[in-house]
Design a protein around this motif. Structure first.
Motif, mmCIF file in Angstrom:
data_model
loop_
_atom_site.group_PDB
_atom_site.id
_atom_site.type_symbol
_atom_site.label_atom_id
_atom_site.label_comp_id
_atom_site.label_asym_id
_atom_site.label_seq_id
_atom_site.Cartn_x
_atom_site.Cartn_y
_atom_site.Cartn_z
ATOM 1 N N UNK A 1 0.906 -1.145 0.132
ATOM 2 C CA UNK A 1 0.378 0.021 -0.055
ATOM 3 C C UNK A 1 0.613 0.901 0.136
ATOM 4 N N UNK A 2 0.336 2.398 -0.732
ATOM 5 C CA UNK A 2 1.148 3.342 -0.133
ATOM 6 C C UNK A 2 0.274 4.721 0.976
ATOM 7 N N UNK A 3 1.611 5.245 1.378
ATOM 8 C CA UNK A 3 0.377 6.129 2.925
ATOM 9 C C UNK A 3 0.766 7.264 2.586
ATOM 10 N N UNK A 4 0.117 8.012 1.075
ATOM 11 C CA UNK A 4 -0.030 9.344 0.527
ATOM 12 C C UNK A 4 -1.760 9.930 0.643
ATOM 13 N N UNK A 5 -2.586 9.140 1.787
ATOM 14 C CA UNK A 5 -4.035 9.351 2.731
ATOM 15 C C UNK A 5 -4.551 9.721 1.670
ATOM 16 N N UNK A 6 -5.054 8.868 0.687
ATOM 17 C CA UNK A 6 -5.704 9.079 -0.926
ATOM 18 C C UNK A 6 -6.709 7.091 -0.569
ATOM 19 N N UNK A 7 -7.356 7.494 -1.151
ATOM 20 C CA UNK A 7 -7.911 5.627 -1.359
ATOM 21 C C UNK A 7 -7.677 5.649 -2.716
ATOM 22 N N UNK A 8 -7.831 4.242 -2.000
ATOM 23 C CA UNK A 8 -7.059 3.154 -3.420
ATOM 24 C C UNK A 8 -8.051 1.985 -3.840
ATOM 25 N N UNK A 9 -8.253 1.599 -5.347
ATOM 26 C CA UNK A 9 -9.280 0.030 -4.893
ATOM 27 C C UNK A 9 -7.737 -1.073 -4.772
ATOM 28 N N UNK A 10 -8.181 -2.056 -5.028
ATOM 29 C CA UNK A 10 -7.667 -3.357 -4.810
ATOM 30 C C UNK A 10 -8.387 -4.705 -5.970
ATOM 31 N N UNK B 1 -12.585 -4.616 -8.297
ATOM 32 C CA UNK B 1 -11.264 -3.949 -7.619
ATOM 33 C C UNK B 1 -12.961 -3.391 -7.156
ATOM 34 N N UNK B 2 -13.092 -4.727 -5.998
ATOM 35 C CA UNK B 2 -13.936 -4.302 -4.975
ATOM 36 C C UNK B 2 -13.158 -3.729 -3.760
ATOM 37 N N UNK B 3 -11.532 -3.591 -3.470
ATOM 38 C CA UNK B 3 -11.141 -3.493 -1.882
ATOM 39 C C UNK B 3 -11.133 -2.500 -2.358
ATOM 40 N N UNK B 4 -10.926 -1.700 -1.043
ATOM 41 C CA UNK B 4 -10.456 -0.638 -1.227
ATOM 42 C C UNK B 4 -9.400 -0.215 0.116
ATOM 43 N N UNK B 5 -8.712 1.155 -0.034
ATOM 44 C CA UNK B 5 -7.654 0.924 1.332
ATOM 45 C C UNK B 5 -7.118 2.987 1.328
ATOM 46 N N UNK B 6 -7.041 3.127 2.397
ATOM 47 C CA UNK B 6 -6.632 4.624 3.247
ATOM 48 C C UNK B 6 -5.439 4.433 3.489
ATOM 49 N N UNK B 7 -3.923 4.589 4.254
ATOM 50 C CA UNK B 7 -2.703 4.629 4.437
ATOM 51 C C UNK B 7 -2.251 6.040 5.045
ATOM 52 N N UNK B 8 -2.664 6.016 6.286
ATOM 53 C CA UNK B 8 -2.267 7.732 6.578
ATOM 54 C C UNK B 8 -1.355 8.064 7.562
ATOM 55 N N UNK B 9 0.059 8.496 6.783
ATOM 56 C CA UNK B 9 1.608 8.632 7.798
ATOM 57 C C UNK B 9 1.643 10.050 8.905
ATOM 58 N N UNK C 1 -11.338 8.157 10.683
ATOM 59 C CA UNK C 1 -12.456 7.542 10.453
ATOM 60 C C UNK C 1 -13.218 8.561 9.866
ATOM 61 N N UNK C 2 -14.103 8.905 10.458
ATOM 62 C CA UNK C 2 -15.140 9.009 10.397
ATOM 63 C C UNK C 2 -15.403 10.305 8.742
ATOM 64 N N UNK C 3 -13.723 10.692 8.678
ATOM 65 C CA UNK C 3 -13.874 12.025 7.103
ATOM 66 C C UNK C 3 -13.778 10.456 5.911
ATOM 67 N N UNK C 4 -13.152 9.173 6.644
ATOM 68 C CA UNK C 4 -13.233 7.975 5.303
ATOM 69 C C UNK C 4 -14.129 7.267 5.292
ATOM 70 N N UNK C 5 -15.209 7.384 5.902
ATOM 71 C CA UNK C 5 -16.583 6.478 6.218
ATOM 72 C C UNK C 5 -17.039 7.239 5.120
ATOM 73 N N UNK C 6 -17.506 8.543 5.364
ATOM 74 C CA UNK C 6 -18.182 9.523 4.530
ATOM 75 C C UNK C 6 -17.892 9.486 3.033
ATOM 76 N N UNK C 7 -17.154 9.343 2.529
ATOM 77 C CA UNK C 7 -16.328 9.351 0.638
ATOM 78 C C UNK C 7 -15.923 7.881 0.762
ATOM 79 N N UNK C 8 -16.356 6.587 1.720
ATOM 80 C CA UNK C 8 -16.397 5.766 1.412
ATOM 81 C C UNK C 8 -18.029 5.778 1.032
#
Length: 291
Positions: free
Chosen positions: A21-30, A40-48, A88-95
């Motif tokens: 994964x990339x630690x860029x704070x963006x939503x990525x599909x996989x 590409x049903x999967x999604x992740x985000x990683x914050x550094x 976490x709340x921001x990510x939920x709204x984005x998803x």
């Protein structure tokens, strides 16, 4: 290396993943191992920044969606705790926004395809193999279109090929959606089952209204929606009996849904002579009739 830590957490859920994964704070599909190729049903985000943290999961609906979180350590101050909560709340709204957009596109395409299709032919190989009439199905070329409704609106199609291969519309809603059969009348039973062929068999044998939930995990959500829309029509869960599958998910899910809904539940009335490979009402009917 925070990428490696999130990668390990993802592999513990999905199995082997040959990328980091990339630690860029963006939503990525996989691609999620085990899903259909090309999806590409999967999604992740990683914050550094701050406490390194991330989340991941799948948009694929099977009656619900589970999202997993990871952080490098436990927050040690109220400020850190609030920062994680907001993230976490921001990510939920984005998803949720992305999922709603995908569902809206799939619903629009489903309505267009269903409107342009013709009534299904009884001679379609899938219907002949299942011994069912076409009922509410439509057909486009050699593909059957099974309509799925949510809150009385067409939201998705299950496409069935002549060989029995089944595919939903990409991004289409499944959770809580069902394919109806027959007329719902106050005081009359509504059967809630899994697959369309099972529902067609039940309707043909009983003339009762049927709601096909498409999978075992969706029985409860469909039952809850039907109860809101048709409060005067009693429900009965007509479950599959997956006798050769570990844990018997068909029976287990049906019994759980019936318990939470406070309604009846029925299963195919086996005599003991049938092969264990049979699992639903359509299987039993066809075996009895020598299909």
């Amino acid at each position: 290396m925070i990428e490696a830590h999130l990668h390990a957490a993802m592999q513990a859920v999905h199995g082997p993943l040959n990328w980091l994964p990339k630690a860029d704070g963006q939503i990525h599909r996989y691609y999620v191992p085990g899903d259909r190729a090309g999806t590409r049903n999967g999604a992740y985000a990683l914050y550094s920044d701050g406490i390194a943290s991330g989340w991941f999961g799948s948009f694929k609906e099977t009656g619900g969606t589970t999202w997993h979180t990871w952080s490098s350590r436990t927050p040690s101050t109220p400020f850190e705790l609030e920062s994680i909560r907001k993230r976490v709340e921001q990510a939920r709204r984005q998803r949720e926004a992305e999922q709603l957009h995908r569902q809206q596109l799939a619903a629009a395409k489903s309505m267009r395809l269903y409107a342009l299709a013709v009534p299904a032919k009884a001679s379609h190989p899938y219907l002949v193999n299942k011994g069912c009439g076409p009922h509410n199905l439509r057909q486009r070329d050699s593909t059957l279109l099974v309509p799925l409704y949510h809150e009385c609106k067409l939201v998705n199609l299950q496409r069935i090929c002549p060989d029995g291969t089944k595919r939903f519309m990409f991004g289409g809603r499944v959770a809580g959606a069902h394919s109806p059969m027959g007329k719902v009348e106050p005081g009359k039973l509504i059967y809630v089952c899994e697959g369309w062929a099972t529902g067609a068999t039940i309707h043909e044998l009983t003339d009762a209204a049927v709601a096909c939930a498409m999978n075992a995990g969706n029985l409860l959500a469909v039952g809850q929606q039907l109860r809101r829309i048709h409060p005067n029509s009693p429900l009965v869960i007509a479950g599959d009996d997956d006798r050769q599958t570990k844990g018997n998910p068909g029976r287990t899910s049906a019994e759980r849904a019936a318990e939470q809904l406070g309604c009846g539940v029925v299963f195919p009335p086996w005599s003991g002579a049938e092969p264990l490979s049979l699992s639903d009402f359509n299987d039993l009917k066809n075996w009895q009739e020598g299909y």
